[in-house]
Scaffold this motif. Structure first.
Motif, mmCIF file in Angstrom:
data_model
loop_
_atom_site.group_PDB
_atom_site.id
_atom_site.type_symbol
_atom_site.label_atom_id
_atom_site.label_comp_id
_atom_site.label_asym_id
_atom_site.label_seq_id
_atom_site.Cartn_x
_atom_site.Cartn_y
_atom_site.Cartn_z
ATOM 1 N N CYS A 132 0.821 -1.207 0.000
ATOM 2 C CA CYS A 132 0.000 0.000 0.000
ATOM 3 C C CYS A 132 0.852 1.252 0.000
ATOM 4 N N HIS A 133 0.204 2.357 -0.274
ATOM 5 C CA HIS A 133 0.790 3.667 -0.014
ATOM 6 C C HIS A 133 0.309 4.077 1.371
ATOM 7 N N THR A 134 1.180 4.637 2.166
ATOM 8 C CA THR A 134 0.824 5.099 3.498
ATOM 9 C C THR A 134 1.070 6.594 3.575
ATOM 10 N N ILE A 135 0.020 7.322 3.894
ATOM 11 C CA ILE A 135 0.087 8.777 4.010
ATOM 12 C C ILE A 135 -0.267 9.108 5.453
ATOM 13 N N ARG A 136 0.674 9.728 6.166
ATOM 14 C CA ARG A 136 0.448 10.000 7.584
ATOM 15 C C ARG A 136 0.642 11.480 7.888
ATOM 16 N N ASN A 137 -0.196 11.972 8.791
ATOM 17 C CA ASN A 137 -0.051 13.340 9.289
ATOM 18 C C ASN A 137 -0.727 13.418 10.659
ATOM 19 N N ALA A 138 -0.590 14.555 11.310
ATOM 20 C CA ALA A 138 -1.220 14.743 12.619
ATOM 21 C C ALA A 138 -2.732 14.605 12.477
ATOM 22 N N GLY A 139 -3.299 13.620 13.142
ATOM 23 C CA GLY A 139 -4.736 13.388 13.108
ATOM 24 C C GLY A 139 -5.220 12.502 11.980
ATOM 25 N N GLY A 140 -4.386 12.285 10.970
ATOM 26 C CA GLY A 140 -4.841 11.513 9.820
ATOM 27 C C GLY A 140 -5.910 12.249 9.032
ATOM 28 N N VAL A 141 -5.958 13.562 9.190
ATOM 29 C CA VAL A 141 -6.999 14.353 8.530
ATOM 30 C C VAL A 141 -6.678 14.536 7.051
ATOM 31 N N VAL A 142 -7.714 14.718 6.275
ATOM 32 C CA VAL A 142 -7.545 14.913 4.839
ATOM 33 C C VAL A 142 -7.379 16.409 4.577
ATOM 34 N N THR A 143 -6.159 16.792 4.288
ATOM 35 C CA THR A 143 -5.801 18.178 3.988
ATOM 36 C C THR A 143 -5.519 18.292 2.490
ATOM 37 N N ASP A 144 -5.202 19.487 2.037
ATOM 38 C CA ASP A 144 -4.821 19.668 0.632
ATOM 39 C C ASP A 144 -3.616 18.798 0.284
ATOM 40 N N ASP A 145 -2.656 18.688 1.196
ATOM 41 C CA ASP A 145 -1.479 17.874 0.900
ATOM 42 C C ASP A 145 -1.828 16.387 0.845
ATOM 43 N N THR A 146 -2.797 15.972 1.664
ATOM 44 C CA THR A 146 -3.257 14.582 1.597
ATOM 45 C C THR A 146 -3.908 14.314 0.240
ATOM 46 N N ILE A 147 -4.731 15.242 -0.218
ATOM 47 C CA ILE A 147 -5.364 15.107 -1.539
ATOM 48 C C ILE A 147 -4.293 15.060 -2.616
ATOM 49 N N ARG A 148 -3.254 15.874 -2.486
ATOM 50 C CA ARG A 148 -2.133 15.844 -3.434
ATOM 51 C C ARG A 148 -1.527 14.450 -3.497
ATOM 52 N N SER A 149 -1.227 13.871 -2.342
ATOM 53 C CA SER A 149 -0.616 12.540 -2.311
ATOM 54 C C SER A 149 -1.570 11.480 -2.857
ATOM 55 N N LEU A 150 -2.844 11.561 -2.495
ATOM 56 C CA LEU A 150 -3.826 10.592 -3.007
ATOM 57 C C LEU A 150 -3.986 10.722 -4.522
ATOM 58 N N THR A 151 -3.956 11.924 -5.023
ATOM 59 C CA THR A 151 -4.084 12.146 -6.470
ATOM 60 C C THR A 151 -2.925 11.490 -7.214
ATOM 61 N N ILE A 152 -1.711 11.680 -6.725
ATOM 62 C CA ILE A 152 -0.550 11.038 -7.340
ATOM 63 C C ILE A 152 -0.650 9.525 -7.198
ATOM 64 N N SER A 153 -1.079 9.071 -6.032
ATOM 65 C CA SER A 153 -1.230 7.639 -5.782
ATOM 66 C C SER A 153 -2.207 6.998 -6.772
ATOM 67 N N GLN A 154 -3.334 7.662 -6.991
ATOM 68 C CA GLN A 154 -4.346 7.107 -7.896
ATOM 69 C C GLN A 154 -3.985 7.308 -9.364
ATOM 70 N N ARG A 155 -3.676 8.511 -9.737
ATOM 71 C CA ARG A 155 -3.503 8.831 -11.153
ATOM 72 C C ARG A 155 -2.185 8.339 -11.737
ATOM 73 N N ALA A 156 -1.133 8.306 -10.934
ATOM 74 C CA ALA A 156 0.172 7.910 -11.466
ATOM 75 C C ALA A 156 0.591 6.504 -11.050
ATOM 76 N N LEU A 157 0.017 6.005 -9.938
ATOM 77 C CA LEU A 157 0.516 4.740 -9.400
ATOM 78 C C LEU A 157 -0.561 3.676 -9.171
ATOM 79 N N GLY A 158 -1.755 3.929 -9.660
ATOM 80 C CA GLY A 158 -2.747 2.875 -9.783
ATOM 81 C C GLY A 158 -3.577 2.471 -8.584
ATOM 82 N N THR A 159 -3.583 3.258 -7.501
ATOM 83 C CA THR A 159 -4.434 2.854 -6.377
ATOM 84 C C THR A 159 -5.896 3.140 -6.704
ATOM 85 N N ARG A 160 -6.772 2.367 -6.087
ATOM 86 C CA ARG A 160 -8.203 2.495 -6.347
ATOM 87 C C ARG A 160 -9.013 2.625 -5.055
ATOM 88 N N SER A 161 -8.465 2.191 -3.936
ATOM 89 C CA SER A 161 -9.169 2.214 -2.649
ATOM 90 C C SER A 161 -8.457 3.144 -1.684
#
Length: 173
Positions: A62-91
């Motif tokens: 998996c890809h693991t994205i960690r931050n204080a609280g595990g909250v979805v911030t703009d930077d979390t969306i950035r990482s998820l976008t790269i994870s999905q669009r460039a590296l194939g994650t779906r969940s």
């Protein structure tokens, strides 16, 4: 003649030494950057969460994205976008936890920091009182992001740090 005191070893020195031992026995697993399970896990940075062990994950799963609280911030969306669009994650699995330090803070933390250093942080603290509601908010932020093409399998959980169990949060409750 300079007589400087010997430098005291730091925690980082300990980490670097541990890495040397790790590298000595390391074998290239021969895997690519795409997660085998096609999942990204967003979780709190809390040191009590051993995500791989708690979720039965292996290196490369998996890809693991960690931050204080595990909250979805703009930077979390950035990482998820790269994870999905460039590296194939779906969940996406979102994991908050009991006893989170963000439950003890408020936005006053940010204001106090500004007074101390003379500059207002560009980021929000994202403090919360109700962990279940914050998981629901994080799920909603992922599901409504225009940058994420895969939002059908977004689930949120609270990890109990005293029992080691996940409790799923219904997005509609």
């Amino acid at each position: 003649m300079s007589t400087s005191a010997p430098r005291t070893a730091t925690v980082t020195d300990r980490l670097v030494e541990a890495n040397r031992a790790y590298a000595a026995r390391f074998t290239d697993p021969g895997m690519g950057a795409r997660p085998v399970l096609r999942v990204a896990v967003v979780a709190c940075m809390d040191a009590r969460l051993d995500l791989h062990a708690a979720l039965g994950l292996e290196l490369g799963d998996c890809h693991t994205i960690r931050n204080a609280g595990g909250v979805v911030t703009d930077d979390t969306i950035r990482s998820l976008t790269i994870s999905q669009r460039a590296l194939g994650t779906r969940s996406v699995a979102l994991i908050h936890h009991t006893g989170c330090g963000l439950q003890t803070l408020t936005e006053d933390f940010r204001h106090e920091l500004e007074l101390e250093v003379g500059q207002r942080p560009a980021w929000a603290v994202e403090a919360f009182r109700d962990v279940d509601q914050d998981v629901r908010q994080s799920m909603q932020r992922v599901r409504t992001s225009p940058f994420l093409p895969h939002t059908d399998d977004v689930r949120g959980f609270v990890f109990d740090v005293t029992k080691g169990l996940l409790r799923e949060i219904d997005r509609n409750s």
